[in-house]
Write a protein that holds these residues in place. Structure first.
Motif, PDB file in Angstrom:
ATOM      1  N   ALA A  31       0.918  -1.304  -0.049  1.00  0.00           N
ATOM      2  CA  ALA A  31       0.058   0.025   0.000  1.00  0.00           C
ATOM      3  C   ALA A  31       0.964   1.282   0.152  1.00  0.00           C
ATOM      4  O   ALA A  31       0.652   2.153  -0.758  1.00  0.00           O
ATOM      5  CB  ALA A  31      -0.757  -0.145   1.366  1.00  0.00           C
ATOM      6  N   LEU A  32       1.895   1.370   0.722  1.00  0.00           N
ATOM      7  CA  LEU A  32       2.941   2.382   0.786  1.00  0.00           C
ATOM      8  C   LEU A  32       3.447   2.690  -0.597  1.00  0.00           C
ATOM      9  O   LEU A  32       3.453   3.748  -0.928  1.00  0.00           O
ATOM     10  CB  LEU A  32       4.095   2.155   1.944  1.00  0.00           C
ATOM     11  CG  LEU A  32       4.806   3.455   2.299  1.00  0.00           C
ATOM     12  CD1 LEU A  32       4.216   4.456   2.627  1.00  0.00           C
ATOM     13  CD2 LEU A  32       6.097   2.945   3.082  1.00  0.00           C
ATOM     14  N   PHE A  33       3.939   1.636  -1.391  1.00  0.00           N
ATOM     15  CA  PHE A  33       4.399   1.647  -2.371  1.00  0.00           C
ATOM     16  C   PHE A  33       3.631   2.306  -3.726  1.00  0.00           C
ATOM     17  O   PHE A  33       3.950   3.101  -4.224  1.00  0.00           O
ATOM     18  CB  PHE A  33       5.159   0.485  -3.094  1.00  0.00           C
ATOM     19  CG  PHE A  33       6.533   0.097  -2.358  1.00  0.00           C
ATOM     20  CD1 PHE A  33       7.019   0.615  -1.194  1.00  0.00           C
ATOM     21  CD2 PHE A  33       7.316  -0.639  -3.026  1.00  0.00           C
ATOM     22  CE1 PHE A  33       8.140   0.322  -0.619  1.00  0.00           C
ATOM     23  CE2 PHE A  33       8.575  -0.862  -2.490  1.00  0.00           C
ATOM     24  CZ  PHE A  33       9.119  -0.473  -1.223  1.00  0.00           C
ATOM     25  N   SER A  34       2.406   1.803  -3.526  1.00  0.00           N
ATOM     26  CA  SER A  34       1.319   2.266  -4.325  1.00  0.00           C
ATOM     27  C   SER A  34       0.964   3.709  -4.333  1.00  0.00           C
ATOM     28  O   SER A  34       0.820   4.501  -5.236  1.00  0.00           O
ATOM     29  CB  SER A  34       0.014   1.109  -4.043  1.00  0.00           C
ATOM     30  OG  SER A  34       0.204  -0.053  -4.279  1.00  0.00           O
ATOM     31  N   VAL A  35       0.946   4.034  -2.960  1.00  0.00           N
ATOM     32  CA  VAL A  35       0.540   5.648  -2.690  1.00  0.00           C
ATOM     33  C   VAL A  35       1.518   6.417  -3.201  1.00  0.00           C
ATOM     34  O   VAL A  35       1.443   7.507  -3.785  1.00  0.00           O
ATOM     35  CB  VAL A  35       0.295   5.742  -1.296  1.00  0.00           C
ATOM     36  CG1 VAL A  35       0.182   7.316  -0.917  1.00  0.00           C
ATOM     37  CG2 VAL A  35      -0.903   5.192  -0.580  1.00  0.00           C
ATOM     38  N   TYR A  52       6.880  -5.006  -9.371  1.00  0.00           N
ATOM     39  CA  TYR A  52       7.776  -4.618  -8.240  1.00  0.00           C
ATOM     40  C   TYR A  52       6.972  -4.896  -6.991  1.00  0.00           C
ATOM     41  O   TYR A  52       7.543  -5.637  -5.975  1.00  0.00           O
ATOM     42  CB  TYR A  52       8.372  -3.419  -8.268  1.00  0.00           C
ATOM     43  CG  TYR A  52       9.728  -2.981  -7.361  1.00  0.00           C
ATOM     44  CD1 TYR A  52      10.899  -3.597  -7.579  1.00  0.00           C
ATOM     45  CD2 TYR A  52       9.438  -2.636  -6.118  1.00  0.00           C
ATOM     46  CE1 TYR A  52      11.947  -3.411  -6.821  1.00  0.00           C
ATOM     47  CE2 TYR A  52      10.496  -2.758  -5.227  1.00  0.00           C
ATOM     48  CZ  TYR A  52      11.524  -3.078  -5.418  1.00  0.00           C
ATOM     49  OH  TYR A  52      12.789  -3.093  -4.466  1.00  0.00           O
ATOM     50  N   ILE A  53       5.780  -4.109  -7.019  1.00  0.00           N
ATOM     51  CA  ILE A  53       5.172  -4.238  -5.742  1.00  0.00           C
ATOM     52  C   ILE A  53       4.764  -5.616  -5.332  1.00  0.00           C
ATOM     53  O   ILE A  53       4.929  -6.072  -4.322  1.00  0.00           O
ATOM     54  CB  ILE A  53       3.947  -3.304  -5.792  1.00  0.00           C
ATOM     55  CG1 ILE A  53       4.334  -1.766  -5.894  1.00  0.00           C
ATOM     56  CG2 ILE A  53       2.943  -3.321  -4.584  1.00  0.00           C
ATOM     57  CD1 ILE A  53       3.263  -0.806  -6.256  1.00  0.00           C
ATOM     58  N   ILE A  54       4.080  -6.378  -6.187  1.00  0.00           N
ATOM     59  CA  ILE A  54       3.892  -7.853  -5.880  1.00  0.00           C
ATOM     60  C   ILE A  54       4.850  -8.607  -5.494  1.00  0.00           C
ATOM     61  O   ILE A  54       4.913  -9.340  -4.506  1.00  0.00           O
ATOM     62  CB  ILE A  54       3.036  -8.078  -7.257  1.00  0.00           C
ATOM     63  CG1 ILE A  54       1.782  -7.225  -7.334  1.00  0.00           C
ATOM     64  CG2 ILE A  54       2.801  -9.616  -6.980  1.00  0.00           C
ATOM     65  CD1 ILE A  54       1.112  -7.734  -8.779  1.00  0.00           C
ATOM     66  N   GLY A 107      17.189   9.339  -0.144  1.00  0.00           N
ATOM     67  CA  GLY A 107      17.715   8.431  -1.212  1.00  0.00           C
ATOM     68  C   GLY A 107      16.704   7.401  -1.681  1.00  0.00           C
ATOM     69  O   GLY A 107      16.537   7.043  -2.756  1.00  0.00           O
ATOM     70  N   PHE A 108      16.192   6.545  -0.696  1.00  0.00           N
ATOM     71  CA  PHE A 108      15.127   5.737  -0.964  1.00  0.00           C
ATOM     72  C   PHE A 108      13.659   6.174  -1.645  1.00  0.00           C
ATOM     73  O   PHE A 108      13.521   5.553  -2.648  1.00  0.00           O
ATOM     74  CB  PHE A 108      14.884   4.882   0.246  1.00  0.00           C
ATOM     75  CG  PHE A 108      13.803   3.691   0.189  1.00  0.00           C
ATOM     76  CD1 PHE A 108      14.386   2.563  -0.674  1.00  0.00           C
ATOM     77  CD2 PHE A 108      12.565   3.536   0.485  1.00  0.00           C
ATOM     78  CE1 PHE A 108      13.569   1.422  -0.814  1.00  0.00           C
ATOM     79  CE2 PHE A 108      11.744   2.555   0.304  1.00  0.00           C
ATOM     80  CZ  PHE A 108      12.274   1.721  -0.259  1.00  0.00           C
ATOM     81  N   ILE A 109      13.501   7.102  -0.829  1.00  0.00           N
ATOM     82  CA  ILE A 109      11.971   7.622  -1.541  1.00  0.00           C
ATOM     83  C   ILE A 109      12.473   8.298  -2.912  1.00  0.00           C
ATOM     84  O   ILE A 109      11.685   8.183  -3.902  1.00  0.00           O
ATOM     85  CB  ILE A 109      11.613   8.585  -0.578  1.00  0.00           C
ATOM     86  CG1 ILE A 109      11.137   8.129   0.838  1.00  0.00           C
ATOM     87  CG2 ILE A 109      10.412   9.396  -1.352  1.00  0.00           C
ATOM     88  CD1 ILE A 109      10.751   9.184   1.870  1.00  0.00           C
ATOM     89  N   GLY A 110      13.457   9.036  -3.128  1.00  0.00           N
ATOM     90  CA  GLY A 110      13.882   9.572  -4.465  1.00  0.00           C
ATOM     91  C   GLY A 110      13.913   8.523  -5.394  1.00  0.00           C
ATOM     92  O   GLY A 110      13.657   8.656  -6.788  1.00  0.00           O
ATOM     93  N   ALA A 111      14.463   7.103  -5.210  1.00  0.00           N
ATOM     94  CA  ALA A 111      14.384   5.969  -5.913  1.00  0.00           C
ATOM     95  C   ALA A 111      13.368   5.614  -6.463  1.00  0.00           C
ATOM     96  O   ALA A 111      13.042   4.766  -7.344  1.00  0.00           O
ATOM     97  CB  ALA A 111      15.390   4.923  -5.454  1.00  0.00           C
ATOM     98  N   LEU A 112      12.266   5.858  -5.614  1.00  0.00           N
ATOM     99  CA  LEU A 112      10.719   5.505  -5.988  1.00  0.00           C
ATOM    100  C   LEU A 112      10.273   6.580  -6.824  1.00  0.00           C
ATOM    101  O   LEU A 112       9.545   6.325  -7.759  1.00  0.00           O
ATOM    102  CB  LEU A 112      10.053   5.252  -4.710  1.00  0.00           C
ATOM    103  CG  LEU A 112      10.220   3.898  -3.970  1.00  0.00           C
ATOM    104  CD1 LEU A 112       9.650   3.824  -2.847  1.00  0.00           C
ATOM    105  CD2 LEU A 112       9.863   2.786  -4.868  1.00  0.00           C
TER     106      LEU A 112
END
Length: 245
Positions: A31-35, A52-54, A107-112
């Motif tokens: 859910a977090l990745f999807s948002v 990726y999410i699944i 860095g991590f959030i930017g990579a998303l």
């Protein structure tokens, strides 16, 4: 009475977490990745993101189920948000998290986020097979992290030294001193490639560099606070990559 309280605390730490809690983790991560991904990309049909999410959710769900059965203490340690075992000698080094963790998060959030905008505006193009290699490598990094957690019950998210903590020098820890960071570096660097973005590698690299910086302060803390860590550094020469670094 004190001994009994300590024993009860130890028993609680080694008790598996309720299954429903473990079950929530992959759904929460998905859910977090999807948002983060889909609104920024303005495309709920983005195939690479769904893949990726699944796969990420399956990976983390299966791994945490196994770790919870084999080594629940590490999950409980990683859920803690308060440092407990620091001394006056180690507090300064451990305090580095105040500026390192925000950099790692960026860095991590930017990579998303950057791959999402890259997908939206078409800034870069990545062959599908390269994306699938990125997906495999990113999940391989997660597997390395899972194995490291299985082998080290004190693999906390916090820079801390727990009571009774010992040096782990077997398994992955006999090849590099920080295999958890090795896996995290692979996962972060390959993440934007799996999402089809070369631009996303830039913030991912910042995340990896922040991990390398954190190692410096973590080892400074461990040398000051744990007997035998200097000898461990001598026996296991590499921090992240066997034979290289």
């Amino acid at each position: 009475m004190v001994k009994e309280n300590v024993k009860n605390s130890i028993d609680k730490m080694d008790k598996p977490i309720p299954f429903w809690v473990i079950l929530i983790i992959p759904f929460y991560a998905g859910a977090l990745f999807s948002v983060i991904l889909f609104p920024a990309a303005k495309d709920w049909g983005w195939l690479e993101a769904w893949l990726y999410i699944i796969i990420f959710a399956i990976n983390i769900g299966v791994s945490y189920f196994i770790i919870n059965k084999k080594n629940p203490r590490v999950i409980r340690n990683r859920m803690k948000v308060k440092k407990e075992g620091l001394t006056s000698l180690t507090k300064t080094s451990a305090g580095s998290d105040k500026f390192i963790m925000p950099i790692l998060s960026v860095g991590f959030i930017g990579a998303l986020i950057l791959p999402a905008f890259d997908h939206r505006y078409g800034w870069s193009s990545t062959p599908f097979m390269v994306e699938m290699v990125g997906l495999v490598v990113s999940n391989a990094g997660m597997v390395i992290m899972d194995i490291a957690m299985m082998q080290n019950a004190f693999a906390s998210k916090l820079l801390d030294i727990k009571e009774g903590q010992t040096i782990i020098d077997t398994g992955l820890y006999s090849y590099v001193r920080h295999p958890l960071y090795s896996g995290a570096s692979l996962m972060i660097l390959a993440l934007p490639i799996a999402l089809g973005s070369w631009w996303g590698v830039l913030p991912a690299a910042i995340g990896v560099l922040s991990l390398a910086l954190r190692i410096h302060f973590e080892e400074e803390m461990l040398v000051k606070g744990m007997d035998g860590y200097t000898d461990y550094q001598t026996r296991v020469k590499y921090k992240l990559i066997p034979g290289i670094y």
